[in-house]
Write a protein that holds these residues in place. Structure first.
Motif, PDB file in Angstrom:
ATOM      1  N   PRO A  26      -7.704  -6.906  16.330  1.00  0.00           N
ATOM      2  CA  PRO A  26      -8.987  -7.171  15.951  1.00  0.00           C
ATOM      3  C   PRO A  26      -9.121  -6.368  14.497  1.00  0.00           C
ATOM      4  O   PRO A  26      -8.770  -5.119  14.421  1.00  0.00           O
ATOM      5  CB  PRO A  26      -9.946  -6.430  16.696  1.00  0.00           C
ATOM      6  CG  PRO A  26      -9.236  -6.339  18.233  1.00  0.00           C
ATOM      7  CD  PRO A  26      -7.707  -6.342  17.717  1.00  0.00           C
ATOM      8  N   GLY A  27      -9.689  -7.166  13.625  1.00  0.00           N
ATOM      9  CA  GLY A  27      -9.807  -6.348  12.177  1.00  0.00           C
ATOM     10  C   GLY A  27      -8.704  -6.433  11.181  1.00  0.00           C
ATOM     11  O   GLY A  27      -8.943  -6.349  10.013  1.00  0.00           O
ATOM     12  N   PHE A  28      -7.462  -6.951  11.861  1.00  0.00           N
ATOM     13  CA  PHE A  28      -6.314  -7.327  10.874  1.00  0.00           C
ATOM     14  C   PHE A  28      -6.177  -8.409  10.465  1.00  0.00           C
ATOM     15  O   PHE A  28      -6.311  -9.611  11.180  1.00  0.00           O
ATOM     16  CB  PHE A  28      -5.083  -6.815  11.601  1.00  0.00           C
ATOM     17  CG  PHE A  28      -4.704  -5.165  11.550  1.00  0.00           C
ATOM     18  CD1 PHE A  28      -3.979  -4.843  10.254  1.00  0.00           C
ATOM     19  CD2 PHE A  28      -5.121  -4.415  12.447  1.00  0.00           C
ATOM     20  CE1 PHE A  28      -3.746  -3.335  10.194  1.00  0.00           C
ATOM     21  CE2 PHE A  28      -4.943  -3.154  12.395  1.00  0.00           C
ATOM     22  CZ  PHE A  28      -4.125  -2.477  11.344  1.00  0.00           C
ATOM     23  N   SER A  31      -3.340   8.832  11.700  1.00  0.00           N
ATOM     24  CA  SER A  31      -4.681   9.074  11.081  1.00  0.00           C
ATOM     25  C   SER A  31      -4.620   8.219   9.652  1.00  0.00           C
ATOM     26  O   SER A  31      -3.847   8.523   8.832  1.00  0.00           O
ATOM     27  CB  SER A  31      -4.857  10.719  10.735  1.00  0.00           C
ATOM     28  OG  SER A  31      -6.046  10.756   9.909  1.00  0.00           O
ATOM     29  N   ALA A  32      -5.883   7.565   9.564  1.00  0.00           N
ATOM     30  CA  ALA A  32      -6.096   6.905   8.313  1.00  0.00           C
ATOM     31  C   ALA A  32      -6.047   7.783   7.075  1.00  0.00           C
ATOM     32  O   ALA A  32      -5.834   7.354   5.940  1.00  0.00           O
ATOM     33  CB  ALA A  32      -7.510   6.095   8.289  1.00  0.00           C
ATOM     34  N   ALA A  33      -6.461   8.937   7.460  1.00  0.00           N
ATOM     35  CA  ALA A  33      -6.235   9.955   6.180  1.00  0.00           C
ATOM     36  C   ALA A  33      -4.995  10.129   5.539  1.00  0.00           C
ATOM     37  O   ALA A  33      -4.997  10.577   4.564  1.00  0.00           O
ATOM     38  CB  ALA A  33      -7.136  11.430   6.772  1.00  0.00           C
ATOM     39  N   ASP A  34      -4.090  10.169   6.480  1.00  0.00           N
ATOM     40  CA  ASP A  34      -2.603  10.040   5.954  1.00  0.00           C
ATOM     41  C   ASP A  34      -1.981   8.860   5.236  1.00  0.00           C
ATOM     42  O   ASP A  34      -0.958   8.803   4.830  1.00  0.00           O
ATOM     43  CB  ASP A  34      -1.779  10.593   7.123  1.00  0.00           C
ATOM     44  CG  ASP A  34      -2.245  12.058   7.706  1.00  0.00           C
ATOM     45  OD1 ASP A  34      -2.672  12.700   6.796  1.00  0.00           O
ATOM     46  OD2 ASP A  34      -2.173  12.132   8.934  1.00  0.00           O
ATOM     47  N   ALA A  93      -9.695   1.359   6.423  1.00  0.00           N
ATOM     48  CA  ALA A  93      -8.443   1.950   7.064  1.00  0.00           C
ATOM     49  C   ALA A  93      -8.740   2.964   8.374  1.00  0.00           C
ATOM     50  O   ALA A  93      -8.112   2.642   9.251  1.00  0.00           O
ATOM     51  CB  ALA A  93      -7.891   2.980   6.045  1.00  0.00           C
ATOM     52  N   ASP A  94      -9.956   3.529   8.274  1.00  0.00           N
ATOM     53  CA  ASP A  94     -10.417   4.268   9.546  1.00  0.00           C
ATOM     54  C   ASP A  94     -10.342   3.420  10.659  1.00  0.00           C
ATOM     55  O   ASP A  94      -9.905   3.635  11.714  1.00  0.00           O
ATOM     56  CB  ASP A  94     -11.838   5.000   9.491  1.00  0.00           C
ATOM     57  CG  ASP A  94     -11.590   6.245   8.474  1.00  0.00           C
ATOM     58  OD1 ASP A  94     -10.638   6.832   8.417  1.00  0.00           O
ATOM     59  OD2 ASP A  94     -12.691   6.321   7.870  1.00  0.00           O
ATOM     60  N   LEU A 115      -5.192   0.414  16.000  1.00  0.00           N
ATOM     61  CA  LEU A 115      -3.736   0.463  16.013  1.00  0.00           C
ATOM     62  C   LEU A 115      -3.590   1.560  17.292  1.00  0.00           C
ATOM     63  O   LEU A 115      -2.773   1.482  18.198  1.00  0.00           O
ATOM     64  CB  LEU A 115      -3.011   1.259  14.972  1.00  0.00           C
ATOM     65  CG  LEU A 115      -2.694   0.170  13.794  1.00  0.00           C
ATOM     66  CD1 LEU A 115      -2.234   0.927  12.718  1.00  0.00           C
ATOM     67  CD2 LEU A 115      -1.930  -1.056  14.205  1.00  0.00           C
ATOM     68  N   ALA A 116      -4.406   2.722  17.233  1.00  0.00           N
ATOM     69  CA  ALA A 116      -4.345   3.968  18.184  1.00  0.00           C
ATOM     70  C   ALA A 116      -4.703   3.035  19.741  1.00  0.00           C
ATOM     71  O   ALA A 116      -4.146   3.377  20.603  1.00  0.00           O
ATOM     72  CB  ALA A 116      -5.205   4.966  17.968  1.00  0.00           C
TER      73      ALA A 116
END
Length: 178
Positions: free
Chosen positions: A126-128, A149-152, A161-162, A168-169
């Motif tokens: 979902p979302g991709f 982490s999307a921050a990375d 991205a978040d 993914l997680a």
């Protein structure tokens, strides 16, 4: 098949067409054609294996995989191993794979894992969509190398991205620890 129960089932296939497969196999054998019955493995696997054997043979000038199937895009190598889409009457070489999907042949399997593949009955995540999947796979090369982490993440212009990282997680995809 072990990871996703809905992968490559004959569900939804017209029974009239499904019943013709063994008849066609028998007709091909009767005409003298070599057939590779795919019981345990997929036809894609046989095509990929044959392409790899042909590519390794120095007598072969070019390997032509005759199918538009996106999965086989991962077998394309430069202009030596190419796909031929007879419906569109076009040759798909490595540059065409990158132009079409935004990832090199080595990224096709991961790209399809994210966006899904209706031909294989796999819905994706979902979302991709095509753009986000291409951006992530092109940047990290493999799902296993995507930071948790999307921050990375270092993907300029990628939206959401978040949410994508959470997806993914949730689906236990991507294992990099940055």
């Amino acid at each position: 098949n072990d990871l996703y129960a809905g992968y490559k089932t004959s569900a939804g296939m017209d029974p009239v067409l499904l019943d013709q497969i063994p008849v066609m196999e028998e007709a091909l054998v009767a005409c003298g054609f070599t057939t590779w019955a795919m019981v345990q493995w997929e036809a894609d696997d046989a095509l990929a294996a044959a392409a790899a054997v042909a590519e390794a043979d120095s007598r072969v000038q070019q390997v032509l995989i005759v199918t538009p199937d996106k999965d086989l895009g991962q077998c394309v190598r430069g202009t030596r191993v190419v796909q031929y889409d007879r419906r569109k009457d076009e040759i798909v070489d490595e540059a065409a794979v990158v132009a079409k999907f935004g990832v090199p042949p080595s990224g096709i399997a991961d790209y399809l894992a994210l966006v899904g593949d209706t031909a294989d009955g796999y819905p994706g995540l979902p979302g991709f969509g095509a753009k986000s999947a291409a951006a992530v796979v092109a940047r990290y090369g493999s799902l296993d190398h995507i930071p948790e982490s999307a921050a990375d993440w270092d993907i300029p212009g990628l939206r959401g991205a978040d949410k994508l990282a959470r997806t993914l997680a949730e689906h236990q995809i991507g294992r990099a620890h940055v």
